[in-house]
Design a protein around this motif. Structure first.
Motif, PDB file in Angstrom:
ATOM      1  N   THR A   1     114.842  31.640  -9.454  1.00  0.00           N
ATOM      2  CA  THR A   1     113.477  31.585  -9.975  1.00  0.00           C
ATOM      3  C   THR A   1     112.645  32.584  -9.181  1.00  0.00           C
ATOM      4  OG1 THR A   1     112.725  29.911  -8.408  1.00  0.00           O
ATOM      5  CG2 THR A   1     113.705  29.105 -10.485  1.00  0.00           C
ATOM      6  N   ALA A   2     111.453  32.886  -9.667  1.00  0.00           N
ATOM      7  CA  ALA A   2     110.557  33.797  -8.946  1.00  0.00           C
ATOM      8  C   ALA A   2     110.232  33.244  -7.562  1.00  0.00           C
ATOM      9  CB  ALA A   2     109.286  34.035  -9.750  1.00  0.00           C
ATOM     10  N   ASP A   3     110.017  31.931  -7.458  1.00  0.00           N
ATOM     11  CA  ASP A   3     109.720  31.338  -6.154  1.00  0.00           C
ATOM     12  C   ASP A   3     110.911  31.429  -5.206  1.00  0.00           C
ATOM     13  OD1 ASP A   3     107.087  30.780  -6.771  1.00  0.00           O
ATOM     14  OD2 ASP A   3     107.501  28.712  -7.387  1.00  0.00           O
TER      15      ASP A   3
ATOM     16  N   ALA B  66     112.962  36.809  -0.162  1.00  0.00           N
ATOM     17  CA  ALA B  66     112.381  38.102   0.211  1.00  0.00           C
ATOM     18  C   ALA B  66     111.509  37.960   1.455  1.00  0.00           C
ATOM     19  CB  ALA B  66     111.577  38.672  -0.958  1.00  0.00           C
ATOM     20  N   ALA B  67     110.723  36.887   1.532  1.00  0.00           N
ATOM     21  CA  ALA B  67     109.846  36.666   2.691  1.00  0.00           C
ATOM     22  C   ALA B  67     110.653  36.422   3.959  1.00  0.00           C
ATOM     23  CB  ALA B  67     108.900  35.502   2.417  1.00  0.00           C
ATOM     24  N   ALA B  68     111.849  35.862   3.834  1.00  0.00           N
ATOM     25  CA  ALA B  68     112.701  35.667   5.007  1.00  0.00           C
ATOM     26  C   ALA B  68     113.143  37.018   5.579  1.00  0.00           C
ATOM     27  CB  ALA B  68     113.924  34.824   4.638  1.00  0.00           C
TER      28      ALA B  68
ATOM     29  N   VAL C 234     113.616  45.006  -1.065  1.00  0.00           N
ATOM     30  CA  VAL C 234     114.007  43.663  -0.640  1.00  0.00           C
ATOM     31  C   VAL C 234     114.142  42.734  -1.854  1.00  0.00           C
ATOM     32  CG1 VAL C 234     111.764  42.578  -0.107  1.00  0.00           C
ATOM     33  CG2 VAL C 234     113.756  42.005   1.247  1.00  0.00           C
ATOM     34  N   VAL C 235     113.301  42.888  -2.868  1.00  0.00           N
ATOM     35  CA  VAL C 235     113.453  42.076  -4.087  1.00  0.00           C
ATOM     36  C   VAL C 235     114.779  42.412  -4.759  1.00  0.00           C
ATOM     37  CG1 VAL C 235     112.543  41.655  -6.417  1.00  0.00           C
ATOM     38  CG2 VAL C 235     110.987  41.709  -4.452  1.00  0.00           C
ATOM     39  N   ALA C 236     115.105  43.692  -4.869  1.00  0.00           N
ATOM     40  CA  ALA C 236     116.382  44.095  -5.472  1.00  0.00           C
ATOM     41  C   ALA C 236     117.563  43.586  -4.652  1.00  0.00           C
ATOM     42  CB  ALA C 236     116.438  45.614  -5.621  1.00  0.00           C
TER      43      ALA C 236
ATOM     44  N   SER D  70     104.118  39.841  -0.527  1.00  0.00           N
ATOM     45  CA  SER D  70     103.223  38.891  -1.186  1.00  0.00           C
ATOM     46  C   SER D  70     103.839  38.339  -2.469  1.00  0.00           C
ATOM     47  CB  SER D  70     101.893  39.575  -1.525  1.00  0.00           C
ATOM     48  OG  SER D  70     102.069  40.493  -2.584  1.00  0.00           O
ATOM     49  N   ARG D  71     103.323  37.199  -2.885  1.00  0.00           N
ATOM     50  CA  ARG D  71     103.747  36.577  -4.139  1.00  0.00           C
ATOM     51  C   ARG D  71     103.503  37.544  -5.298  1.00  0.00           C
ATOM     52  NH1 ARG D  71     104.648  31.510  -5.957  1.00  0.00           N
ATOM     53  NH2 ARG D  71     104.079  30.636  -3.949  1.00  0.00           N
ATOM     54  N   ALA D  72     102.342  38.185  -5.321  1.00  0.00           N
ATOM     55  CA  ALA D  72     102.002  39.115  -6.405  1.00  0.00           C
ATOM     56  C   ALA D  72     103.003  40.264  -6.475  1.00  0.00           C
ATOM     57  CB  ALA D  72     100.590  39.650  -6.226  1.00  0.00           C
ATOM     58  N   THR D  73     103.391  40.790  -5.325  1.00  0.00           N
ATOM     59  CA  THR D  73     104.355  41.893  -5.308  1.00  0.00           C
ATOM     60  C   THR D  73     105.688  41.449  -5.885  1.00  0.00           C
ATOM     61  OG1 THR D  73     103.291  42.958  -3.435  1.00  0.00           O
ATOM     62  CG2 THR D  73     105.611  43.498  -3.809  1.00  0.00           C
ATOM     63  N   VAL D  74     106.151  40.260  -5.517  1.00  0.00           N
ATOM     64  CA  VAL D  74     107.425  39.757  -6.043  1.00  0.00           C
ATOM     65  C   VAL D  74     107.331  39.566  -7.553  1.00  0.00           C
ATOM     66  CG1 VAL D  74     109.024  37.790  -6.043  1.00  0.00           C
ATOM     67  CG2 VAL D  74     108.184  38.727  -3.871  1.00  0.00           C
TER      68      VAL D  74
END
Length: 138
Positions: free
Chosen positions: A34-36, A42-44, A21-23, A50-54
Motif C-alpha cells: 500500500t502507499a502507507d 522509504a522513511a526507514a 528510494v521509492v523505486a 514526505s508522504r506527499a513525495t511518496v
C-alpha cells in the motif's frame, strides 16, 4: 539494481534520492505494498521523505505505466512493479496478501467470441482467491 530501476533509468526518469528510494522499496518479486507501506519502508531508508513525495511518486509511476495499481476486495490500493510481465493475482481472502501467478494458456481463450458482444478485448485481469497457509491454519 531492480528491473523497475533499470526501466526508469532507461526512460531517462529524473532519479532524485526520494524517487530512487521509492523505486527501491518496490523492487522484488510479489511486491504489492500500500502507499502507507511504501512510505514506512522509504522513511526507514530516508527519514526526511514526505508522504506527499511518496504519493506523488507512486502516481507518476502509475501514469508512466511502470507500476500497476491493484485493488482487491475493497481493500487499500496496492502498487505492483511487475507491470511489464503478464501475470494474474492470487489473493488471500483472510489477510489480503497478494502473490503474482502465471496460469498456463491464453486468458482470452476463456471468453468465447459469443460472450464478447463485439468488443475488441485488449486486456484480461483474473483474480484467484483463497486462503494463504497462515490463514488456513488459523
Amino acid at each position: 539494481m531492480s528491473d523497475l530501476l533499470e526501466r526508469l533509468r532507461g526512460r531517462g526518469w529524473r532519479m532524485t534520492a526520494q524517487r530512487r528510494v521509492v523505486a527501491e522499496v518496490l523492487a522484488g518479486e510479489h511486491v504489492h505494498f500500500t502507499a502507507d507501506e511504501v512510505l514506512a519502508r522509504a522513511a526507514a531508508r530516508l527519514p526526511e521523505i514526505s508522504r506527499a513525495t511518496v504519493y506523488n511518486t507512486l502516481g507518476e509511476l502509475v501514469s508512466l505505466g511502470e507500476v500497476i495499481e491493484v485493488t482487491a476486495d475493497g481493500r487499500a490500493k496496492r502498487y505492483d512493479p511487475n507491470a511489464h510481465h503478464p501475470h494474474q493475482h492470487l489473493v488471500c481472502s483472510g489477510c489480503g496478501v497478494i502473490r503474482d501467478v502465471h496460469p498456463g494458456g491464453d486468458p482470452l481463450d476463456r471468453l468465447p467470441a459469443a460472450e464478447r458482444f463485439g468488443f475488441t478485448v485488449s486486456d484480461v485481469q483474473m483474480t484467484f482467491r483463497g486462503l494463504c497457509p497462515d490463514c488456513a491454519r488459523a
